[in-house]
Enzyme design. Structure first.
Site, PDB file in Angstrom:
ATOM      1  N   HIS A  25       0.857  -1.185   0.000  1.00  0.00           N
ATOM      2  CA  HIS A  25       0.000   0.000   0.000  1.00  0.00           C
ATOM      3  C   HIS A  25       0.893   1.234   0.000  1.00  0.00           C
ATOM      4  O   HIS A  25       2.049   1.187   0.452  1.00  0.00           O
ATOM      5  CB  HIS A  25      -0.885   0.017   1.237  1.00  0.00           C
ATOM      6  CG  HIS A  25      -1.960  -1.025   1.217  1.00  0.00           C
ATOM      7  ND1 HIS A  25      -3.026  -0.990   2.093  1.00  0.00           N
ATOM      8  CD2 HIS A  25      -2.141  -2.118   0.442  1.00  0.00           C
ATOM      9  CE1 HIS A  25      -3.812  -2.025   1.855  1.00  0.00           C
ATOM     10  NE2 HIS A  25      -3.299  -2.727   0.857  1.00  0.00           N
ATOM     11  N   CYS A  76      -6.034   1.528   6.084  1.00  0.00           N
ATOM     12  CA  CYS A  76      -6.621   0.271   6.552  1.00  0.00           C
ATOM     13  C   CYS A  76      -5.946  -0.114   7.872  1.00  0.00           C
ATOM     14  O   CYS A  76      -5.038   0.561   8.336  1.00  0.00           O
ATOM     15  CB  CYS A  76      -6.408  -0.816   5.495  1.00  0.00           C
ATOM     16  SG  CYS A  76      -4.683  -1.330   5.309  1.00  0.00           S
ATOM     17  N   CYS A  79      -2.054  -0.657   7.595  1.00  0.00           N
ATOM     18  CA  CYS A  79      -1.313   0.594   7.506  1.00  0.00           C
ATOM     19  C   CYS A  79      -1.379   1.367   8.824  1.00  0.00           C
ATOM     20  O   CYS A  79      -0.382   1.954   9.249  1.00  0.00           O
ATOM     21  CB  CYS A  79      -1.823   1.432   6.351  1.00  0.00           C
ATOM     22  SG  CYS A  79      -1.499   0.656   4.745  1.00  0.00           S
ATOM     23  N   GLU A 109       0.975   3.814   1.857  1.00  0.00           N
ATOM     24  CA  GLU A 109       1.474   4.169   3.183  1.00  0.00           C
ATOM     25  C   GLU A 109       2.666   3.301   3.575  1.00  0.00           C
ATOM     26  O   GLU A 109       3.670   3.788   4.100  1.00  0.00           O
ATOM     27  CB  GLU A 109       0.386   3.989   4.257  1.00  0.00           C
ATOM     28  CG  GLU A 109      -0.858   4.796   4.029  1.00  0.00           C
ATOM     29  CD  GLU A 109      -1.967   4.014   3.345  1.00  0.00           C
ATOM     30  OE1 GLU A 109      -3.124   4.129   3.767  1.00  0.00           O
ATOM     31  OE2 GLU A 109      -1.671   3.280   2.368  1.00  0.00           O
TER      32      GLU A 109
END
Length: 152
Positions: free
Chosen positions: A56, A86, A89, A58
């Site tokens: 992701h 999420c 993260c 992040e």
């Protein structure tokens, strides 16, 4: 520059990263990590490209910054991300000891900063990261809506 203008400036950079993700066929999420007013990393979603469910925006921005700092903890840093993080993260953000997270669009399906869960509000966690949501939320959300509309 006032704090609101700074947040918008860095979120605009995160949006540019999200656009790169869309061009690569990835869900358009971008992140920019800032400390002491300086960008220390930029990233966009790459789980499809990298065959990695943890890739992701992040996570990639955190990894780049930690490598550059030679420390997995990044106190004093703010992460700007176009979509609410999420749980994966959010956990990494807390472990990195970020001071602040600023996100654009809320995620009503997997958001862990208040939409579905609120990982950051738990007082039992030994580090507190402040959260600011909705910065350029319309622009961030529109990019996601346009991306998914094209795929339907």
């Amino acid at each position: 520059m006032n704090p609101i203008e700074l947040d918008r400036q860095f979120m605009q950079q995160a949006l540019e990263q999200a656009q790169l993700a869309a061009l690569a066929g990835e869900v358009p999420v971008g992140a920019v990590l800032v400390r002491d007013g300086q960008v220390i990393s930029r990233a966009f979603n790459k789980p499809i490209t990298d065959h990695d469910p943890s890739a992701h925006a992040e996570m990639l921005a955190l990894r780049q910054a930690a490598l550059a700092a030679e420390n997995y903890r990044l106190p004093g840093a703010t992460l700007y991300v176009t979509l609410e993080p999420c749980t994966m993260c959010a956990g990494a953000i807390l472990h990195a000891r970020l001071d602040r997270i600023v996100y654009g669009a809320s995620d009503p399906k997997t958001g862990a900063a208040g939409s579905v869960l609120d990982v950051f509000s738990s007082e039992q966690i030994n580090h507190q990261t402040s959260v600011e949501g909705g910065v350029m939320g319309e622009e961030c959300g529109q990019l996601l809506r346009d991306f998914f509309k094209e795929r339907r």
